[in-house]
Each structure stands twice: as structure tokens, then as C-alpha cells.
Design a protein around this motif. Structure first.
Motif, PDB file in Angstrom:
ATOM      1  N   ASP A 261       0.830  -1.203   0.000  1.00 41.73           N
ATOM      2  CA  ASP A 261       0.000   0.000   0.000  1.00 41.73           C
ATOM      3  C   ASP A 261       0.865   1.254   0.000  1.00 41.73           C
ATOM      4  O   ASP A 261       0.534   2.248  -0.667  1.00 41.73           O
ATOM      5  N   ILE A 262       1.965   1.218   0.738  1.00 40.06           N
ATOM      6  CA  ILE A 262       2.893   2.352   0.739  1.00 40.06           C
ATOM      7  C   ILE A 262       3.522   2.500  -0.645  1.00 40.06           C
ATOM      8  O   ILE A 262       3.681   3.618  -1.155  1.00 40.06           O
ATOM      9  N   GLN A 263       3.859   1.371  -1.254  1.00 44.50           N
ATOM     10  CA  GLN A 263       4.469   1.419  -2.585  1.00 44.50           C
ATOM     11  C   GLN A 263       3.493   2.009  -3.610  1.00 44.50           C
ATOM     12  O   GLN A 263       3.862   2.852  -4.434  1.00 44.50           O
ATOM     13  N   VAL A 264       2.248   1.569  -3.542  1.00 42.35           N
ATOM     14  CA  VAL A 264       1.244   2.098  -4.467  1.00 42.35           C
ATOM     15  C   VAL A 264       1.003   3.582  -4.184  1.00 42.35           C
ATOM     16  O   VAL A 264       0.849   4.392  -5.110  1.00 42.35           O
ATOM     17  N   ALA A 265       0.992   3.957  -2.913  1.00 41.79           N
ATOM     18  CA  ALA A 265       0.810   5.369  -2.553  1.00 41.79           C
ATOM     19  C   ALA A 265       1.901   6.225  -3.184  1.00 41.79           C
ATOM     20  O   ALA A 265       1.628   7.295  -3.748  1.00 41.79           O
ATOM     21  N   ALA A 266       3.153   5.753  -3.085  1.00 34.67           N
ATOM     22  CA  ALA A 266       4.276   6.517  -3.631  1.00 34.67           C
ATOM     23  C   ALA A 266       4.135   6.700  -5.139  1.00 34.67           C
ATOM     24  O   ALA A 266       4.310   7.805  -5.667  1.00 34.67           O
ATOM     25  N   LYS A 267       3.817   5.624  -5.839  1.00 34.31           N
ATOM     26  CA  LYS A 267       3.701   5.713  -7.297  1.00 34.31           C
ATOM     27  C   LYS A 267       2.461   6.500  -7.715  1.00 34.31           C
ATOM     28  O   LYS A 267       2.475   7.204  -8.732  1.00 34.31           O
ATOM     29  N   ALA A 268       1.384   6.407  -6.937  1.00 33.14           N
ATOM     30  CA  ALA A 268       0.171   7.175  -7.259  1.00 33.14           C
ATOM     31  C   ALA A 268       0.447   8.671  -7.109  1.00 33.14           C
ATOM     32  O   ALA A 268       0.056   9.478  -7.970  1.00 33.14           O
ATOM     33  N   LEU A 269       1.119   9.047  -6.038  1.00 38.01           N
ATOM     34  CA  LEU A 269       1.445  10.455  -5.829  1.00 38.01           C
ATOM     35  C   LEU A 269       2.403  10.958  -6.906  1.00 38.01           C
ATOM     36  O   LEU A 269       2.239  12.070  -7.426  1.00 38.01           O
ATOM     37  N   GLU A 270       3.375  10.141  -7.237  1.00 39.90           N
ATOM     38  CA  GLU A 270       4.312  10.528  -8.297  1.00 39.90           C
ATOM     39  C   GLU A 270       3.591  10.666  -9.634  1.00 39.90           C
ATOM     40  O   GLU A 270       3.835  11.606 -10.401  1.00 39.90           O
ATOM     41  N   THR A 271       2.691   9.742  -9.913  1.00 35.57           N
ATOM     42  CA  THR A 271       1.903   9.801 -11.154  1.00 35.57           C
ATOM     43  C   THR A 271       1.086  11.086 -11.212  1.00 35.57           C
ATOM     44  O   THR A 271       0.963  11.712 -12.269  1.00 35.57           O
ATOM     45  N   GLY A 272       0.518  11.467 -10.071  1.00 31.99           N
ATOM     46  CA  GLY A 272      -0.249  12.704 -10.022  1.00 31.99           C
ATOM     47  C   GLY A 272       0.587  13.913 -10.405  1.00 31.99           C
ATOM     48  O   GLY A 272       0.121  14.803 -11.127  1.00 31.99           O
ATOM     49  N   VAL A 273       1.843  13.959  -9.946  1.00 27.42           N
ATOM     50  CA  VAL A 273       2.716  15.080 -10.283  1.00 27.42           C
ATOM     51  C   VAL A 273       3.118  15.025 -11.756  1.00 27.42           C
ATOM     52  O   VAL A 273       3.214  16.069 -12.415  1.00 27.42           O
TER      53      VAL A 273
ATOM     54  N   ALA B   8       9.305  15.245  -6.903  1.00 28.69           N
ATOM     55  CA  ALA B   8       8.406  14.096  -6.756  1.00 28.69           C
ATOM     56  C   ALA B   8       9.125  12.797  -7.096  1.00 28.69           C
ATOM     57  O   ALA B   8       8.929  11.771  -6.425  1.00 28.69           O
ATOM     58  N   LYS B   9       9.939  12.830  -8.116  1.00 24.25           N
ATOM     59  CA  LYS B   9      10.702  11.626  -8.490  1.00 24.25           C
ATOM     60  C   LYS B   9      11.613  11.199  -7.343  1.00 24.25           C
ATOM     61  O   LYS B   9      11.691  10.018  -6.998  1.00 24.25           O
ATOM     62  N   ARG B  10      12.305  12.179  -6.761  1.00 27.64           N
ATOM     63  CA  ARG B  10      13.211  11.868  -5.652  1.00 27.64           C
ATOM     64  C   ARG B  10      12.425  11.364  -4.444  1.00 27.64           C
ATOM     65  O   ARG B  10      12.839  10.402  -3.779  1.00 27.64           O
ATOM     66  N   GLY B  11      11.314  12.000  -4.173  1.00 26.53           N
ATOM     67  CA  GLY B  11      10.503  11.595  -3.024  1.00 26.53           C
ATOM     68  C   GLY B  11       9.981  10.186  -3.164  1.00 26.53           C
ATOM     69  O   GLY B  11      10.045   9.382  -2.218  1.00 26.53           O
ATOM     70  N   SER B  12       9.475   9.851  -4.326  1.00 25.71           N
ATOM     71  CA  SER B  12       8.952   8.508  -4.561  1.00 25.71           C
ATOM     72  C   SER B  12      10.050   7.459  -4.448  1.00 25.71           C
ATOM     73  O   SER B  12       9.871   6.410  -3.815  1.00 25.71           O
ATOM     74  N   ALA B  13      11.201   7.760  -5.056  1.00 24.78           N
ATOM     75  CA  ALA B  13      12.319   6.815  -5.013  1.00 24.78           C
ATOM     76  C   ALA B  13      12.784   6.578  -3.576  1.00 24.78           C
ATOM     77  O   ALA B  13      13.084   5.443  -3.180  1.00 24.78           O
ATOM     78  N   ALA B  14      12.829   7.639  -2.773  1.00 18.76           N
ATOM     79  CA  ALA B  14      13.275   7.507  -1.383  1.00 18.76           C
ATOM     80  C   ALA B  14      12.310   6.637  -0.588  1.00 18.76           C
ATOM     81  O   ALA B  14      12.735   5.783   0.214  1.00 18.76           O
ATOM     82  N   VAL B  15      11.013   6.805  -0.795  1.00 19.37           N
ATOM     83  CA  VAL B  15      10.017   6.001  -0.082  1.00 19.37           C
ATOM     84  C   VAL B  15      10.146   4.535  -0.463  1.00 19.37           C
ATOM     85  O   VAL B  15      10.157   3.648   0.403  1.00 19.37           O
ATOM     86  N   LEU B  16      10.269   4.274  -1.756  1.00 16.03           N
ATOM     87  CA  LEU B  16      10.373   2.885  -2.217  1.00 16.03           C
ATOM     88  C   LEU B  16      11.642   2.224  -1.699  1.00 16.03           C
ATOM     89  O   LEU B  16      11.643   1.034  -1.349  1.00 16.03           O
ATOM     90  N   GLU B  17      12.703   2.984  -1.609  1.00 13.05           N
ATOM     91  CA  GLU B  17      13.964   2.440  -1.099  1.00 13.05           C
ATOM     92  C   GLU B  17      13.835   2.060   0.368  1.00 13.05           C
ATOM     93  O   GLU B  17      14.310   1.000   0.796  1.00 13.05           O
ATOM     94  N   VAL B  18      13.182   2.903   1.138  1.00  8.76           N
ATOM     95  CA  VAL B  18      12.989   2.630   2.564  1.00  8.76           C
ATOM     96  C   VAL B  18      12.135   1.373   2.770  1.00  8.76           C
ATOM     97  O   VAL B  18      12.433   0.518   3.600  1.00  8.76           O
ATOM     98  N   VAL B  19      11.068   1.262   1.989  1.00 10.57           N
ATOM     99  CA  VAL B  19      10.184   0.109   2.104  1.00 10.57           C
ATOM    100  C   VAL B  19      10.919  -1.180   1.760  1.00 10.57           C
ATOM    101  O   VAL B  19      10.816  -2.184   2.465  1.00 10.57           O
ATOM    102  N   GLU B  20      11.688  -1.141   0.693  1.00  7.81           N
ATOM    103  CA  GLU B  20      12.421  -2.347   0.280  1.00  7.81           C
ATOM    104  C   GLU B  20      13.448  -2.744   1.331  1.00  7.81           C
ATOM    105  O   GLU B  20      13.693  -3.944   1.561  1.00  7.81           O
TER     106      GLU B  20
END
Length: 408
Positions: free
Chosen positions: A346-358, A392-404
Motif C-alpha cells: 500500500d505504501i508502494q502504491v501510494a508513492a507511485k500514485a502520488l508521483e503519477t499525479g505530479v 516528486a521523483k526523488r521523493g517517490s524513489a526515497a520512499v520505495l527504497e525505505v520500504v524495500e
């Protein structure tokens, strides 16, 4: 010239001839001549007045004593009261067999409901009088109740997100249902004027209807509204992960962190939802400008100016969207670090959804900029939206990295 309606009405119609002879009552336009056959009317605009009564098990005289102490007028020029923009008297309500401090709040943003209630409670306590709830007469703006709710939430260190729950809190703390049931749908202005579901508002539609409206042979709703909807769902997922962590015994040590992290997603979700319609409306405004007449030179100039303003408005919504989304990367990264790991996807989808919005905001800004004639504005907006996209790209990448890094 007085802006106080009681002062304007003082002396009633018969006093007008004398008032008009005074310099301070001179009209803005025309002679200060009284014409008896014309009659008189008063029009104006003011803040929404709240008629608010606090119930006391006491006498009328004691209630009036409290009213004199709290109302702005006080007991006279030499003894002013404590609460600004508040009028008040004491009376006895025979049908309820109790006294009331009856007040008018002339500006609830200056003196809110809870301030009046608590001041009366303080005075009543000093006189050993019980306060047994309060009463709002007529309709009330939603903001007036939410302001008082936020006061009690902060004062009592509560965690409440939904407006419905905040309203329940205020009803309870102020005892607004002490004399009769307080039904928000019948008493709050915004709820009274809500449509019956037949509205053209996109966010009021079912998901199926919204998707179908996007797929219809119309220019709006289009990519901008979709970007806002996707972003709102991304924020909602962040909120959901927090809710799935907060209040659970195995994550009890994170309750404080979740109380801080959840509200930005909730507020962001609501703000982004509003942009679904805002984007569509902004585009419709531009289309309306295109339909303006252009038969004469003046009409062409007016139409062109309206179209330029319409384009700038259409750019403003996606810019606001990107800015709002980018406020969520820091709390989402913290949520990725501490949130319930069962909600990893859900966090991963949230990150990509927010990035997609931007990304959607970026593309919508660029397509509208091409027809903007103000080169300075065009350069400024292009640079700004490009910077927002990179953020937004940096923010999404940072979130995905933390989750992984947390694994399963």
C-alpha cells in the motif's frame, strides 16, 4: 458613518429628517433631502451572526449578571465586558424551566462558541451555579463548530480526523443537544445546501460514473482531474497505512508518531479531492472564454484577455496539485519506516500514485503553457513545474527504497 445596524435603525423612520442634517449621516451620493413618500430600507453585509444561549439552573437575575460581565458592552462605558463582538442578556426560559445567558456572537472568528461557553461556565462556578448545556438558535456555519472542535482536540490532546466526529465532540462538550436533538444535517448551513446527489460535481459521483465520464467523448474531465483523483488515492493510502498502525497493541509505541503522521495525509486527501472538480472547472472556464464574441476589435481583445486568464487558471490547479503532493513525501517516508509492514504494498502504491499525479500535473501545465503569450510567466511556470516533478521523483524513489530495505 455607523456600520452598526441598531444605530442606523435608532429612532426608526421618523428620525431620518433630523439624522440627514448631520454631517456624519450625509449620503455618499445625492442631496441629504428627506422625501417622506420614498420610505427607507437598510441593506448591508456582515459576518454570520450566531444566536447562542447557555443554560443555567438559576434565576433570570443571576443569568443577566453573568451576561453583563461577559458581553462586550459590559455594564457601561466604565465597565466593559470581556468578550469582543458579543452581545448578551439574561432571561428565563419558562418552557424549559431554566435561565439562559442569551448571546449574539457578531463575529465567531473573533470570539468563538467555546470561548463564550467557557467564560459563562467560569462565571457560573464563581456563583455556585450549575451549567446544563447550551443551545444554538437557527443555522450555524460548519467552520464555527470545527473551530470549537479544534480547541477541545488541542486542549484535551485528542486524535480526531473526521468532521463528523469533530461535530459530535462539540455537541457533547457544549451540550448542544440539552434542550432538543442537534441534527447536523438540519442545523449546519453547508449540509443544508448540499445537493441531493444529482450534482454535476465529479467527486460526488460513484467511481463507475466518474470513470465513464472520463471515457466519454468530452474534453473534461480529462488528465488533470484524473491526476488529482490518483493523487488523492495516494494520500488516502498513506492515511490508511497510518490507521492500520495506530491503536494496535503490537505498535503501541508508535501511537505518538502515527498521531503526527496521519493528519497530513487526511488533509492532503481532502485537498486533492477538491482539485478533481477544480481542474475540470478551470478548463471549462477557458472553453467559455473561447466562445466569447470576436466580431469587433474590442471583442477580440476582450476574448483574448479572457482566454489568457483562463489558461493561467488552468495552469494554477495542476501547479497547486504538485505542490500539495510534494508536502507528503516526508511523512510518507516516515510512514514507510515505521508503518505496519503488512501494508508494504500500500505504501508502494501510494508513492507511485502520488508521483503519477505530479507527472499528470507536469504534462497539463506544459500543454497549457504553449498558448500563453506572457513569456516571463511561461518561463517561470515551466521552471517551477520541472522542479516540482524532479522533487516528486526523488521523493517517490526515497520512499520505495525505505520500504524495500525493511523487507517482508
Amino acid at each position: 458613518r455607523s456600520s452598526d445596524l441598531p444605530a442606523v435603525r435608532s429612532g426608526e423612520y421618523e428620525a431620518l429628517p433630523e439624522k440627514l442634517q448631520k454631517p456624519e449621516w450625509a449620503p455618499d451620493f445625492g442631496p441629504a433631502t428627506f422625501v417622506p413618500s420614498w420610505g427607507a430600507s437598510a441593506t448591508g453585509a456582515r459576518k454570520f451572526l450566531l444566536a447562542y444561549n447557555i443554560n443555567l439552573l438559576s434565576t433570570k437575575e443571576l443569568a443577566h449578571r453573568i451576561a453583563l460581565d461577559i458581553r462586550e458592552q459590559g455594564r457601561g462605558k466604565d465597565q466593559p465586558g470581556r468578550l469582543k463582538k458579543v452581545q448578551g442578556i439574561g432571561w428565563y426560559l419558562d418552557e424549559a424551566n431554566l435561565a439562559q445567558v442569551s448571546t449574539n456572537l457578531l463575529d465567531f472568528e473573533v470570539t468563538p462558541l467555546h470561548a463564550v461557553y467557557e467564560e459563562v461556565c467560569k462565571e457560573a462556578k464563581a456563583l455556585d451555579l450549575p451549567v446544563v448545556g447550551s443551545q444554538l438558535v437557527g443555522l450555524v456555519p460548519l467552520k464555527a463548530l470545527l473551530t470549537s472542535a479544534d480547541h477541545y482536540i488541542q486542549k484535551e490532546k485528542l486524535f480526531i480526523l473526521e468532521d463528523e466526529h469533530k461535530i459530535r465532540l462539540v455537541i457533547s462538550r457544549l451540550g448542544l443537544d440539552s434542550l432538543a436533538p442537534f441534527n447536523p444535517k438540519e442545523r449546519i448551513i453547508e449540509y443544508m445546501v448540499q445537493d441531493d446527489g444529482s450534482s454535476s460535481s465529479l467527486v460526488s459521483q460513484s467511481l463507475q460514473a466518474f470513470v465513464k465520464s472520463v471515457g466519454a467523448r468530452t474534453a473534461a474531465p480529462g488528465g488533470g482531474s484524473v491526476a488529482a483523483a490518483v493523487s488523492a488515492m495516494g494520500a488516502a493510502l498513506g492515511c490508511m497505512v497510518g490507521q492500520m498502525t495506530y491503536g494496535k497493541r503490537q505498535f503501541e509505541e508508535l501511537d505518538g508518531a502515527m498521531r503526527a503522521l496521519i493528519p497530513p495525509f487526511h488533509h492532503g486527501m481532502m485537498a486533492l479531492l477538491a482539485m478533481v472538480d477544480a481542474d475540470s472547472n478551470a478548463f471549462s472556464g477557458y472553453m467559455a472564454a473561447m466562445k466569447l464574441p470576436k466580431a469587433t476589435t474590442e471583442e477580440k481583445a476582450s476574448r483574448d484577455a479572457a482566454m489568457q486568464e483562463g489558461l493561467k487558471a488552468a495552469i494554477g490547479v495542476p501547479m497547486s496539485l504538485a505542490q500539495k503532493v510534494n508536502t507528503l513525501w516526508s511523512p510518507l517516508e516516515e510512514m514507510a519506516k515505521h508503518g505496519n509492514i503488512a501494508c508494504k504494498s500500500d505504501i508502494q502504491v501510494a508513492a507511485k500514485a502520488l508521483e503519477t499525479g505530479v507527472f499528470g500535473a507536469y504534462f497539463n501545465v506544459l500543454i497549457n503553457l504553449k498558448d500563453i503569450k506572457d513569456e516571463e510567466f511561461k518561463t517561470q511556470m515551466s521552471d517551477q513545474v520541472s522542479s516540482l516533478l524532479e522533487e516528486a521523483k526523488r521523493g517517490s524513489a526515497a520512499v520505495l527504497e525505505v520500504v524495500e530495505a525493511r523487507g517482508q
